[in-house]
Enzyme design. Structure first.
Site, PDB file in Angstrom:
ATOM      1  N   ALA A  83      -1.972  -2.329  -6.272  1.00 40.33           N
ATOM      2  CA  ALA A  83      -1.721  -1.171  -5.391  1.00 40.33           C
ATOM      3  C   ALA A  83      -0.411  -0.431  -5.695  1.00 40.33           C
ATOM      4  O   ALA A  83      -0.049   0.475  -4.942  1.00 40.33           O
ATOM      5  CB  ALA A  83      -1.779  -1.557  -3.909  1.00 40.33           C
ATOM      6  N   ALA A  84       0.271  -0.781  -6.779  1.00 36.84           N
ATOM      7  CA  ALA A  84       1.485  -0.019  -7.126  1.00 36.84           C
ATOM      8  C   ALA A  84       1.100   1.435  -7.429  1.00 36.84           C
ATOM      9  O   ALA A  84       1.830   2.364  -7.073  1.00 36.84           O
ATOM     10  CB  ALA A  84       2.187  -0.646  -8.317  1.00 36.84           C
ATOM     11  N   GLY A  85      -0.053   1.616  -8.057  1.00 38.04           N
ATOM     12  CA  GLY A  85      -0.535   2.976  -8.341  1.00 38.04           C
ATOM     13  C   GLY A  85      -0.871   3.722  -7.052  1.00 38.04           C
ATOM     14  O   GLY A  85      -0.649   4.939  -6.944  1.00 38.04           O
ATOM     15  N   ASP A  86      -1.395   3.004  -6.070  1.00 40.08           N
ATOM     16  CA  ASP A  86      -1.699   3.640  -4.776  1.00 40.08           C
ATOM     17  C   ASP A  86      -0.403   4.048  -4.077  1.00 40.08           C
ATOM     18  O   ASP A  86      -0.310   5.127  -3.484  1.00 40.08           O
ATOM     19  CB  ASP A  86      -2.483   2.673  -3.872  1.00 40.08           C
ATOM     20  CG  ASP A  86      -3.796   2.251  -4.513  1.00 40.08           C
ATOM     21  OD1 ASP A  86      -4.388   3.079  -5.234  1.00 40.08           O
ATOM     22  OD2 ASP A  86      -4.224   1.099  -4.297  1.00 40.08           O
TER      23      ASP A  86
END
Ligand code: RIB
Length: 333
Positions: free
Chosen positions: A252-255
């Site tokens: 979820a770093a991209g989120d």
């Protein structure tokens, strides 16, 4: 009153094992810990934006089951407007099986369940909500016809449209033309451009970002430790360096990045500053386990940025300005 960030996308329960290694095909490995976290690329972006202090509305579908109730409650407790979240009659809530290794890398299998039932007719019921948006965010864990529908609504009402093309797949040129901000990671950039991972590097990314700009107005390629490469509609070309953090779980770093980008743009930052802010939100989320559980709050991001030695990015224009449409060989667009 600020126009809200509207996120239409997936809502999942993440079943997460943390261990030394991610198993290969046919392999069994021993994990160290097991967790259930609230996830789904859409819901993660909604929670991250809400924790950054912005009003957020979520549109999505869960199953009429215990996971669904728990996931809806989780969004509500973050202060998110969930009037657009409904329960599917016959599908189970989406789940993701996630294995995380000692370096914080992950592998994810998603079973979409109810997310696959978020159809244009559901979105149509949420039209007032969509029309009220300051910016609309989506990803590719809902049916493609719904992504198309959202892009059309955004275009019709001149609302900025952020497409996170995750999970990776090729996209139609027509859809890309309706995208204001396209934010692929390296894998997704390769899928969109029809190239192999060995062809994408900090040295070649400008070419592929420019190619994607043959469709989307602004392209931001998320390149992990290399940073984020920005190709703006105004001719901006710039690599915004990544922040160094000790990554525990990159899930979820991209989120987190996309939510940070949306909040920063809504607060009026220019694109380089917005991407730097987004990178900070993404970096902080990687320092903690879990998807929604890892999202930082506004004050934490401000303190983190305040402690960085590198200044705000300077604008760098390309020599020939605006958009380009040169097609790399073998492209699938
Ligand atoms: O981007 C991370 C997310 O992908 C996880 O939360 C999982 O649910 C999958 O949707």
């Amino acid at each position: 009153m600020n126009r809200p960030i509207v996120v239409a996308g997936s809502i999942n329960l993440d079943l997460v094992s943390i261990g030394k290694r991610i198993p290969g095909p046919g392999e069994t490995v021993k994990g160290d810990t097991f967790h259930t976290f609230h996830g789904g690329k859409g819901a993660n972006q909604a929670v991250a934006a809400a924790r950054l202090g912005y009003p957020v509305s979520m549109i999505g579908k869960v199953g009429a089951d215990d996971f669904g109730k728990r996931l809806q409650q989780g969004l509500k407790s973050e202060g998110i407007n969930i009037r657009g979240v409904s329960a599917a009659a016959s599908a189970a809530s989406g789940v993701a099986m996630i294995a995380v290794d000692a370096k914080g890398q992950n592998s994810i299998t998603v079973v979409p369940g109810a997310n696959d039932e978020l159809l244009p007719r559901d979105l149509e019921k949420c039209l007032p909500q969509l029309r009220s948006a300051g910016i609309i965010l989506t990803q590719l864990e809902i049916p493609m016809e719904s992504v198309e529908y959202l892009s059309t609504v955004a275009q019709r009402h001149a609302i900025p449209f952020v497409l996170d093309p995750a999970p990776a797949r090729s996209l139609s040129r027509n859809l890309l033309r309706r995208v204001t901000y396209l934010t692929p990671n390296e894998t997704e950039t390769c899928a969109l451009c029809g190239i192999s991972p060995s062809e994408l590097s900090p040295a070649t990314v400008a070419r592929y970002a420019q190619f994607l700009q043959g469709g989307a107005a602004n392209v931001i390629v998320k390149m992990g430790r290399f940073g984020a490469y920005v190709a703006g509609v105004d001719g901006l070309r710039q690599l915004i360096p990544a922040f160094k953090v000790k990554a525990v779980d990159s899930t979820a770093a991209g989120d987190a990045f996309n939510a940070g980008l949306a909040v920063a743009l809504m607060r009026g930052m220019d694109l380089p500053r917005a991407v730097r802010f987004a990178s900070a939100v993404g970096a902080l989320s990687a320092t903690r386990p879990g998807a929604q559980a890892s999202m930082p709050r506004s004050g934490e991001v401000d303190r983190f940025l305040g402690n960085q030695t590198t200044g705000a990015p300077r604008l760098r224009q390309s020599a020939n300005g605006r958009r380009a449409a040169a097609m790399p060989a073998g492209s699938r667009l």
